[in-house]
Structures are given as C-alpha cells and as structure tokens.
Write an enzyme that holds these catalytic residues in place. Structure first.
Site: not given
Ligand code: GDP
Ligand code: MN
Length: 382
Positions: A107, A195
């Site tokens: 992530y 993101e």
C-alpha cells in the site's frame, strides 16, 4: 474531484511510476480486441468512483479475449454496491489492463495530514483489499513519512520507512523511485490524495501499480485546466453536476425538504433544525450574498429537479443584503415559475419586517424564527 483509475494511472505513468498497459472502453467488443492485443491475460475493471470494487464484483481477472468480452458485458451497466456506497453506482466504462502477476500487495499513498500540517506519505506491507481494516486493527503496520516542505523528500527517509514497513528490502531502490515520482505527481496535479493499492510486487521482484486513485483539489481547477474539463463527469450526482455548471454550492442529501439559505453556516444550521423538527433535508444550497431574482430562480429550479422534494425552506439572514430585496427577488422568481410545492421563508435581520410584509398574501409562508420555519415546512410536507 476524483479521477478514474485509468486517468490516475496516466498521471502516475507520466511521472515515472510503472503501470500495466491498458485501454478504457464502454464497448465489450473493444474490450475483447484490447484483451487480444494484451495477450488474453487481463483484468477487466469497472471505472466508477468508489472503493472496494473488487468485493462489489467490479474487477474480473480473465485469461482469454472472449472471457474479457464476457466480463465487460457483465460489468458495463451494472450497479456496483459496496459498504462505502450502499446506493451503488452504475459502471459505464471498463478498463482492460494487462494482468499483473502478484506475489505481494503493498500500500502506498500520499495526502495532506492536517494534524502535522505536512504532506504525508503512507507505506504498508499489508496492501490489498482490506487496508481500512489494517488501519483500524493495526495502525503501526502503516508507516508514515511526513514531508518537510522546505527540504522535500530525502532518499534516506524513504529507505528508513521501507525498512520499518516490512516491505521486501529487495525492492527498496524501486520504492525510493516510486515514492519520489508520486510526490512529484502529487505536487504537479495539485492532488489532495493519491493512493496505490495494491502496489504489486511481481514474482521476479518488480513493483507496478495495479490500482490507483487520485483526488485533485477543486480549489486548483483554475490552473488544472486538463482536469477541470473532466469535473462534471466526475460528479456522481447529475444535480450536483448541474449545480457546479451554474456555480451554485449544492449538495444532495436524500430527504424531501429542499433547503436554501444565504451563508454556508446558516444553511448547515437550518439542516439541523429541519432534522430536529422531524424532517429530512433534501439538500444543502448556499445561495450566497445578493440573491437577486435570477439566482433564486436558478436555485429553486435546481432544488426542484430532485423528484423527492416536497417542500422548500428558505432561511435568509439580511445583513448587507436587505431582507426586503431578497423577498422581492424570491417573489419575482416565483412569479416566473410554476411552483406547486409548499414554500416557507424565514427572514431575519435588516429590513426583515418589510420583507415579511411583502410576502403576506402570497402562497409563500413567512416565518420569524428558524425553529418555527422548520416546524412549518415539516408540517406542510406531511
Ligand atoms: P478496488 O477493490 O476498487 O480497490 O480495486 P483493485 O484494482 O484494487 O482490485 C481489487 C483486487 O483485485 C486487488 O487487491 C487485487 O488483489 C486484485 N487485482 C486487481 N488487479 C489485478 C491484477 O492485475 N492481477 C492480479 N493478480 N490481481 C489483481
Ligand atoms: Mn484497490
């Protein structure tokens, strides 16, 4: 405003983050051709503004061009529903992208942290579908790098963060490059959030962005012309998109009482009063200062384009704008419109008594206090 995944990946690629090749389309036959060109092993992904598309059935891994066409047929026109989006969004387009062989899912994100007043990079070895769960259960698994605005990002800071995060040390150098590319993209696009989840590590140790989400700060639209043209399309709600074109601050809330006021704080306060009186606000609409007939007309028209609206509550505080002028503006607007829904108007402040006097004898019901106005409109729509 939010970018779609394919637009977000274009931005990332431009600044040097590796992304899988792909093509966006609303036509299943084109999806098949793209899959053919990419060798058959592709992922077909709904291009909608919501998280959790995987769980909602909006991401399909397939191995042949025929399966890609079938997956595109299934996704296009489908309403995708997720925990964050209970009413769902209909997918109009799919991205057909080369399938990434994923060994590990990381992530990576960048956003503004208000508490530290810094841009912050977030890294985690526990990427994939449940990052919200990780943030909740195991916040230490998400490593943060606050960026000093004067110095910018330092390589050693990124290396230290990679080490702490549990990300494979083999990809440290690639990660340094990607984090710096991300920071450049973030600044150049005036983003408020980027993101990458998952940032995939392939079995042969290559990092590649399998997904991307970008939000651009709407205050920067004046200089982000290439994104400004996408803005209407990015709104999920057609009434909100129309409000944006008319330059009216409007947010749809789902109830049946339209709320119009002058000043954002006053409007929010009115929403609370409507709720306290047992009603459900249909929208937030800040008509701003001035509020002449044309602006009122545009606003009422917008509020009434929501088929759920059964009544309208105006809450106007006359300050610099005189109450009688606003009342006249409202009367002029309604004279030109064919409105059958009940309307209650609370007028307070400069020349409010004169304003209320103008409304007397018309179908528009004047009210003196916000509470009284809220009760009246709630009673009227019952
Ligand atoms: P999201 O659910 O909206 O965040 O959509 P994603 O693009 O992140 O896809 C959801 C999940 O599908 C990912 O976490 C991956 O596990 C899987 N996925 C997406 N793209 C690929 C791919 O190219 N290859 C593989 N193997 N899995 C993928
Ligand atoms: Mn994702």
């Amino acid at each position: 405003m939010k970018l779609h995944e394919y637009q977000a990946k274009d931005l990332l690629a431009h600044f040097g983050t590796p992304v899988p090749g792909g093509e966006v389309t609303s036509d299943p036959v084109v999806a098949r051709d793209t899959a053919q060109r990419l060798g058959g092993h592709v992922v077909v992904k709904a291009q909608v503004h919501m998280g959790g598309r995987g769980k909602a059935g909006g991401v399909k891994l397939v191995n042949t061009a025929a399966e890609a066409e079938e997956a595109a047929r299934e996704i296009i026109g489908k309403r995708l529903i997720s925990a964050q989006n209970p009413t769902g969004i209909v997918a109009e387009k799919v991205l057909v992208a080369a399938q990434v062989d994923i060994a590990r899912e990381y992530y990576l994100a960048i956003t503004l942290d208000r508490a530290s007043q810094r841009t912050v990079i977030m890294l985690s070895a526990m990427g994939g579908m449940d990052i919200e769960q990780v943030a909740h259960d195991n916040p230490a698994a998400i490593v943060k790098i606050p960026v000093d605005p004067a110095w910018g990002l330092m390589d050693f800071e990124i290396r230290a963060a990679v080490k702490r995060s549990g990300i494979s040390p083999k990809v440290t150098n690639q990660m340094v490059g990607i984090v710096k590319a991300l920071y450049k993209a973030y600044l150049a696009a005036d983003a408020s959030l980027i993101e990458i989840n998952p940032l995939a590590e392939t079995p042969d140790g290559k990092l590649i962005a399998a997904d991307a989400k970008v939000t651009i700060d709407e205050n920067a639209m004046f200089r982000q012309k290439e994104y400004a043209v996408l803005q209407d399309e990015s709104a999920e709600d057609p009434i909100e998109a129309e409000a944006h074109r008319r330059d009216i601050a409007y947010v749809r809330l789902g109830g049946d009482i339209g709320v119009i006021g002058n000043g954002a704080g006053l409007v929010m306060c009115t929403l609370d009063e409507v709720s306290k009186a047992g009603g459900k606000p249909a929208n937030f609409l800040d008509i701003g200062g001035g509020a002449g007939a044309e602006k009122v007309k545009q606003s009422v028209d917008l509020v009434l384009s929501d088929p759920n609206v059964k009544g309208i509550l105006f809450n106007i505080f006359g300050g610099i704008t005189r109450g009688d002028l606003v009342a006249q503006g409202i009367l002029d607007a309604f004279a030109e419109m064919d409105v059958t829904t009940p309307v209650v108007i609370r007028l307070e402040g400069t020349n409010s008594a004169e304003g209320r006097a103008l409304l007397r004898g018309t179908p528009l019901v004047p009210a003196e206090t916000m509470q009284e106005a809220a009760r009246q409109i709630v009673a009227a729509v019952r």
